[in-house]
Design an enzyme around this catalytic site. Structure first.
Site, short mmCIF file in Angstrom:
data_model
loop_
_atom_site.label_atom_id
_atom_site.label_comp_id
_atom_site.label_asym_id
_atom_site.label_seq_id
_atom_site.Cartn_x
_atom_site.Cartn_y
_atom_site.Cartn_z
N LEU A 4 0.86 -1.18 0.00
CA LEU A 4 0.00 0.00 0.00
C LEU A 4 0.89 1.23 0.00
CD1 LEU A 4 -2.70 -0.95 2.68
CD2 LEU A 4 -3.16 -0.46 0.27
N ASP A 5 0.44 2.31 -0.63
CA ASP A 5 1.19 3.56 -0.59
C ASP A 5 1.27 4.07 0.84
OD1 ASP A 5 1.55 3.72 -3.39
OD2 ASP A 5 -0.47 4.53 -3.64
N PRO A 6 2.30 4.87 1.16
CA PRO A 6 2.43 5.38 2.54
C PRO A 6 1.18 6.09 3.06
CG PRO A 6 4.47 5.73 1.36
CD PRO A 6 3.47 5.21 0.34
N ARG A 15 -5.19 5.00 -7.78
CA ARG A 15 -4.78 6.35 -8.21
C ARG A 15 -4.97 6.54 -9.70
NH1 ARG A 15 0.89 6.94 -7.14
NH2 ARG A 15 0.98 4.70 -6.88
#
Length: 218
Positions: free
Chosen positions: A43-45, A176
């Site tokens: 997962l992205d930060p 995104r």
């Protein structure tokens, strides 16, 4: 050199908070257990939610888990795009948010298989270099297009230009990229399911035996 112990062996479900990278979460679990530790998707930060980690001898089972479908809830700000497709990037385009009727039409176009460019701030390699590293260096690259499968896409609410969506997507789908296709960027992103595994089950102290985890895939 990281620990290479083959025990404890099994699957660990973690509820990732916003801020740390997925790799930091993996490293923390590895230090605690002393075992070889891998993951079945990051997962992205800025994102939160379910991470599926594999511990010890179960790391060899990674191919069985990386291709599972994933469910997300996300808030997409439709007032403009950012350089990263999320709230951490710089605004690169501002616009008036669409009406709810227009938004519904755009969502319909994104259901099913859809070809979308991979976000520039991603871990995909371009000429041997991670795309996000090139992005940080200000190097413009043409990102490859990937067929992503959106099995479910529901508009939960729409207020002040922010659309709250719930999605069930194939592995390898970038939320995104969907936000950018809608003309906006992800304000929030939370993963709630990976295949048959649910966020409500997440407990970093619990190790699911490999045979129990595999039985849930059938």
């Amino acid at each position: 050199m990281p620990p290479r112990a083959l025990t404890p062996s099994g699957i660990i479900l973690v509820d990732k908070p916003a801020g740390p990278t997925s790799f930091a979460i993996v490293a923390a679990v590895r230090r605690r257990t002393g075992a070889r530790t891998g993951h079945a998707g990051t997962l992205d930060p800025f994102a939160t939610g379910l991470l599926l980690l594999l511990s010890g001898a179960a790391t060899r089972l990674q191919p069985r888990f990386v291709g599972l479908g994933k469910r997300y809830v996300t808030g997409i700000d439709l007032s403009g795009r950012t350089s990263t497709g999320d709230r951490e990037g710089e605004i690169v385009e501002e616009r008036d948010p669409p009406t709810e009727a227009d938004l519904e039409g755009r969502l319909e176009e994104l259901r099913g298989p859809v070809d979308l460019p991979i976000p520039t701030a991603s871990a995909v390699k371009i000429d041997g270099e991670r795309a996000y590293k090139l992005h940080r260096q200000g190097i413009a690259v043409e990102m490859p297009v990937r067929t992503m499968h959106v099995h479910e896409l529901r508009l939960e609410s729409y207020d002040a230009g922010v659309a709250q969506l719930e999605l069930l997507v194939s592995s390898g789908t970038y939320i995104r990229a969907i936000a950018e296709a809608l003309g906006g960027h992800c304000q929030t992103l939370r993963r709630t399911e990976i295949g048959p595994f649910r966020l409500e089950e997440a407990d970093s102290e619990v190790i699911i035996p490999p045979e129990d985890a595999l039985a849930r895939l059938s």
